[in-house]
Design an enzyme around this catalytic site. Structure first.
Site, PDB file in Angstrom:
ATOM      1  N   HIS A  21       0.841  -1.390   0.164  1.00  0.00           N
ATOM      2  CA  HIS A  21       0.237   0.266   0.075  1.00  0.00           C
ATOM      3  C   HIS A  21       0.653   0.885   0.200  1.00  0.00           C
ATOM      4  O   HIS A  21       2.208   0.985   0.531  1.00  0.00           O
ATOM      5  CB  HIS A  21      -0.615  -0.012   1.209  1.00  0.00           C
ATOM      6  CG  HIS A  21      -2.017   1.015   0.990  1.00  0.00           C
ATOM      7  ND1 HIS A  21      -1.464   2.003   1.417  1.00  0.00           N
ATOM      8  CD2 HIS A  21      -2.907   1.038   1.066  1.00  0.00           C
ATOM      9  CE1 HIS A  21      -3.412   2.773   2.466  1.00  0.00           C
ATOM     10  NE2 HIS A  21      -3.899   2.558   1.568  1.00  0.00           N
TER      11      HIS A  21
ATOM     12  N   ASP B 286       3.362  -4.506   8.206  1.00  0.00           N
ATOM     13  CA  ASP B 286       2.005  -3.484   7.572  1.00  0.00           C
ATOM     14  C   ASP B 286       0.609  -4.283   7.406  1.00  0.00           C
ATOM     15  O   ASP B 286       0.268  -6.059   7.113  1.00  0.00           O
ATOM     16  CB  ASP B 286       1.807  -3.127   6.675  1.00  0.00           C
ATOM     17  CG  ASP B 286       0.603  -2.465   5.841  1.00  0.00           C
ATOM     18  OD1 ASP B 286      -0.660  -2.380   6.831  1.00  0.00           O
ATOM     19  OD2 ASP B 286       0.261  -1.621   4.652  1.00  0.00           O
TER      20      ASP B 286
ATOM     21  N   GLN C 279      -4.364  -5.587   6.359  1.00  0.00           N
ATOM     22  CA  GLN C 279      -5.515  -6.452   6.330  1.00  0.00           C
ATOM     23  C   GLN C 279      -5.589  -8.030   6.802  1.00  0.00           C
ATOM     24  O   GLN C 279      -6.315  -8.512   6.878  1.00  0.00           O
ATOM     25  CB  GLN C 279      -5.120  -6.227   4.118  1.00  0.00           C
ATOM     26  CG  GLN C 279      -5.305  -5.534   3.841  1.00  0.00           C
ATOM     27  CD  GLN C 279      -6.463  -4.446   3.706  1.00  0.00           C
ATOM     28  OE1 GLN C 279      -7.514  -5.418   4.171  1.00  0.00           O
ATOM     29  NE2 GLN C 279      -6.899  -3.330   3.203  1.00  0.00           N
TER      30      GLN C 279
ATOM     31  N   LYS D 198     -10.741  -1.079  10.292  1.00  0.00           N
ATOM     32  CA  LYS D 198     -11.232  -2.545   9.453  1.00  0.00           C
ATOM     33  C   LYS D 198     -11.021  -3.459  10.090  1.00  0.00           C
ATOM     34  O   LYS D 198     -11.768  -4.682   9.642  1.00  0.00           O
ATOM     35  CB  LYS D 198     -10.020  -2.911   8.395  1.00  0.00           C
ATOM     36  CG  LYS D 198      -9.360  -1.417   7.197  1.00  0.00           C
ATOM     37  CD  LYS D 198      -8.093  -1.586   6.615  1.00  0.00           C
ATOM     38  CE  LYS D 198      -7.013  -0.571   5.951  1.00  0.00           C
ATOM     39  NZ  LYS D 198      -8.214  -0.464   4.903  1.00  0.00           N
TER      40      LYS D 198
ATOM     41  N   CYS E  52      -4.678   2.831  -3.968  1.00  0.00           N
ATOM     42  CA  CYS E  52      -3.568   2.946  -3.124  1.00  0.00           C
ATOM     43  C   CYS E  52      -2.378   1.708  -2.998  1.00  0.00           C
ATOM     44  O   CYS E  52      -1.764   2.227  -2.485  1.00  0.00           O
ATOM     45  CB  CYS E  52      -3.723   3.472  -1.491  1.00  0.00           C
ATOM     46  SG  CYS E  52      -5.040   4.512  -1.478  1.00  0.00           S
TER      47      CYS E  52
HETATM   48  N1  C6P Z   1      -6.316   0.382   2.172  1.00  0.00           N
HETATM   49  C1  C6P Z   1      -8.122  -0.033   1.452  1.00  0.00           C
HETATM   50  O1  C6P Z   1      -9.346   0.213   0.684  1.00  0.00           O
HETATM   51  P1  C6P Z   1      -5.336   3.719   7.335  1.00  0.00           P
HETATM   52  O2  C6P Z   1      -5.697   4.036   5.517  1.00  0.00           O
HETATM   53  O3  C6P Z   1      -4.209   4.536   7.629  1.00  0.00           O
HETATM   54  O4  C6P Z   1      -5.812   3.334   7.898  1.00  0.00           O
HETATM   55  O5  C6P Z   1      -4.580   2.082   6.311  1.00  0.00           O
HETATM   56  C2  C6P Z   1      -3.953   1.959   4.875  1.00  0.00           C
HETATM   57  C3  C6P Z   1      -3.489   0.946   4.605  1.00  0.00           C
HETATM   58  C4  C6P Z   1      -2.220   0.409   4.909  1.00  0.00           C
HETATM   59  N2  C6P Z   1      -1.830  -0.614   4.502  1.00  0.00           N
HETATM   60  C5  C6P Z   1      -2.749  -1.851   3.979  1.00  0.00           C
HETATM   61  C6  C6P Z   1      -2.066  -2.798   3.686  1.00  0.00           C
HETATM   62  C7  C6P Z   1      -3.992  -1.053   3.957  1.00  0.00           C
HETATM   63  O6  C6P Z   1      -4.753  -1.834   2.328  1.00  0.00           O
HETATM   64  C8  C6P Z   1      -4.651   0.202   4.639  1.00  0.00           C
HETATM   65  C9  C6P Z   1      -6.045   0.724   4.026  1.00  0.00           C
HETATM   66  C10 C6P Z   1      -7.405   0.719   2.063  1.00  0.00           C
HETATM   67  O7  C6P Z   1      -7.085  -1.300   0.386  1.00  0.00           O
HETATM   68  C11 C6P Z   1      -7.939   2.211   2.110  1.00  0.00           C
HETATM   69  S1  C6P Z   1      -7.049   3.130   0.771  1.00  0.00           S
END
Ligand code: C6P
Length: 425
Positions: A137, A214, A217, A240, A380
């Site tokens: 991401h 990270d 997910q 999430k 993203c």
């Molecule tokens: N992915 C998606 O629709 P935040 O926004 O900080 O809570 O998470 C960021 C992030 C970081 N790593 C991974 C693997 C992610 O999937 C995400 C967030 C969302 O896929 C929003 S772009």
């Protein structure tokens, strides 16, 4: 019936009863238009929230609300206790050795940036290598590019194979004596690929590198044990995994957190302040400057109670079954091509696909008229799109409340999309 009393410390496991689980999520009863029920398949972006979490937010503001770590009055003491109890729940959930190793942030993005600023800027030097992958991401790419530009570190990528898995042979060559940090996703948000940490982490450890995962997910969908994984940092987001927006976690090994300088300066993160200098509070306060997101942290604790009551093995099993069903069901829809591994054991509940002749954005819009919520775009993860040679994909992503009926609804709606755009395949 509630799944778990949020004030309980012990967790009673409950059977995975889908109908009962769905009753806990009021939004799942919504209609997008009269007679068009919501089919929510955008869980990788954010999950829905059960009544228990919503109620806890209201209860906190109604009964306890006060600033924490500051007052001696009853409300402040209660709020502090609830906030710290939530920290302990998070620690137990990922099997952190110490509760103090849990730092509340805003989200995964802030947690990753915290490590880039407070650890990497202090300990990495010109020529040191940070290894990430092509399926990250943006929030696990951009901070390292910024660090590269500021500090001259070298950023290396483990490439993706055409099936959406990582090239482990390449990883064995890329991770070497100059590797100081491996920062890697545990599950791709764009493809669902589950990354074999059991292979990559030992490669990095053998070189003496620090490992950050990270978990945005993976933590919501798979059992995660930071000690068994033998990692050093883990970042994830509450929103999430049934919790509120605006609260995230950085877990780190105490020795690393202790050695880091603060990221933000201000109230609550200091031990002493004089006109000349300041000294820092202990971890985790050192990284939680200012009034934190007290209510959302506490409600996140309730979300963890909920997941604990179901058991993360059961959550994973349900999502594996749904994903397996969806992979087979969607493969039967004329014109659909699925990206990423076709084996549900190798991926989480995320399916990126394209529909021949229809732009993903149009797919998303027509599906919405059927009540089906998916995400379309680059997710993203633009390097993944470049590797797939597509501008965007359509993405359906599942969680513990999704049903095979909803997968069927997605599939029949996609057939309608094809008809709508005049494709007769
Ligand atoms: N992915 C998606 O629709 P935040 O926004 O900080 O809570 O998470 C960021 C992030 C970081 N790593 C991974 C693997 C992610 O999937 C995400 C967030 C969302 O896929 C929003 S772009």
């Amino acid at each position: 019936m509630t799944i778990a009393n949020p004030r309980d410390t012990g967790v009673q496991r409950l059977p995975f009863d889908l109908a009962r689980i769905r009753r806990d999520f009021p939004i799942l009863k919504r209609e997008i238009a009269p007679g068009v029920p919501l089919v929510y398949l955008d869980n990788a972006a954010t999950s829905q929230k059960p009544v228990q979490v919503i109620a806890e937010l209201t209860r906190f503001y109604r009964d306890h609300n006060a600033n924490i770590h500051r007052g001696v009055h009853t409300l402040s003491v209660e709020s502090t206790e609830l906030y710290e109890a939530a920290r302990a729940k998070v620690a137990r959930f990922i099997n952190a050795p110490k509760t103090e190793e849990i730092i509340f942030t805003r989200n995964t993005t802030e947690s990753l940036n915290l490590v880039a600023h407070a650890w990497a800027r202090k300990f990495l030097h010109e020529g040191d290598e940070v290894v990430i992958s092509e399926i990250e991401h943006h929030s696990n790419i951009v901070p390292w590019q910024m660090l590269r530009d500021a500090r001259g570190i070298v950023l290396r990528y483990i490439p993706m194979l055409p099936d959406g898995t990582l090239d482990l042979d390449a990883a064995r060559k890329i991770i070497g004596p100059r590797t100081k940090l491996l920062s890697i996703t545990a599950m791709s948000n764009a493809l669902g690929t589950i990354v074999p940490l059991e292979v990559l982490v030992p490669l990095a450890k053998a070189q003496g590198a620090v490992v950050m995962v990270d978990g945005a997910q993976s933590v919501p969908h798979l059992p995660v044990d930071v000690q068994a994984l033998d990692i050093d940092f883990l970042a994830f987001s509450a929103h999430k995994m049934l919790g509120p927006t605006g609260i995230g976690i950085l877990w780190g090994k105490m020795a690393l957190l202790d050695a880091m300088d603060p990221f933000l300066g201000g109230g609550d993160m200091i031990l002493t302040v004089s006109m000349e200098r300041s000294t820092w509070a202990d971890v985790p306060a050192k990284f939680e400057a200012g009034t934190p997101n007290v209510a959302d942290a506490i409600a996140f604790g309730t979300a963890i109670d909920y997941l604990d009551a179901l058991g993360m093995d059961a959550v994973r099993e349900h999502e594996r079954d749904i994903t397996d069903y969806a992979l087979r069901r969607l493969a039967d829809v004329p014109g659909v091509s699925i990206f990423g591994p076709m084996d549900a054991d190798l991926r989480g509940g995320v399916i990126s696909f394209e529909l021949e002749g229809v732009h993903p954005h149009d797919i998303g819009q027509v599906l919405d008229t059927h009540g089906v919520a998916i995400r379309t775009g680059h997710h993203c993860a633009q390097p993944v799109m470049l590797a797939l040679n597509v501008p965007a994909t359509a993405r359906a992503s599942f969680y513990l409340y999704n049903t095979t009926d909803e997968v069927d609804k997605l599939a029949t709606s996609l057939e309608e999309v094809t008809r709508f755009f005049g494709g007769a395949r």
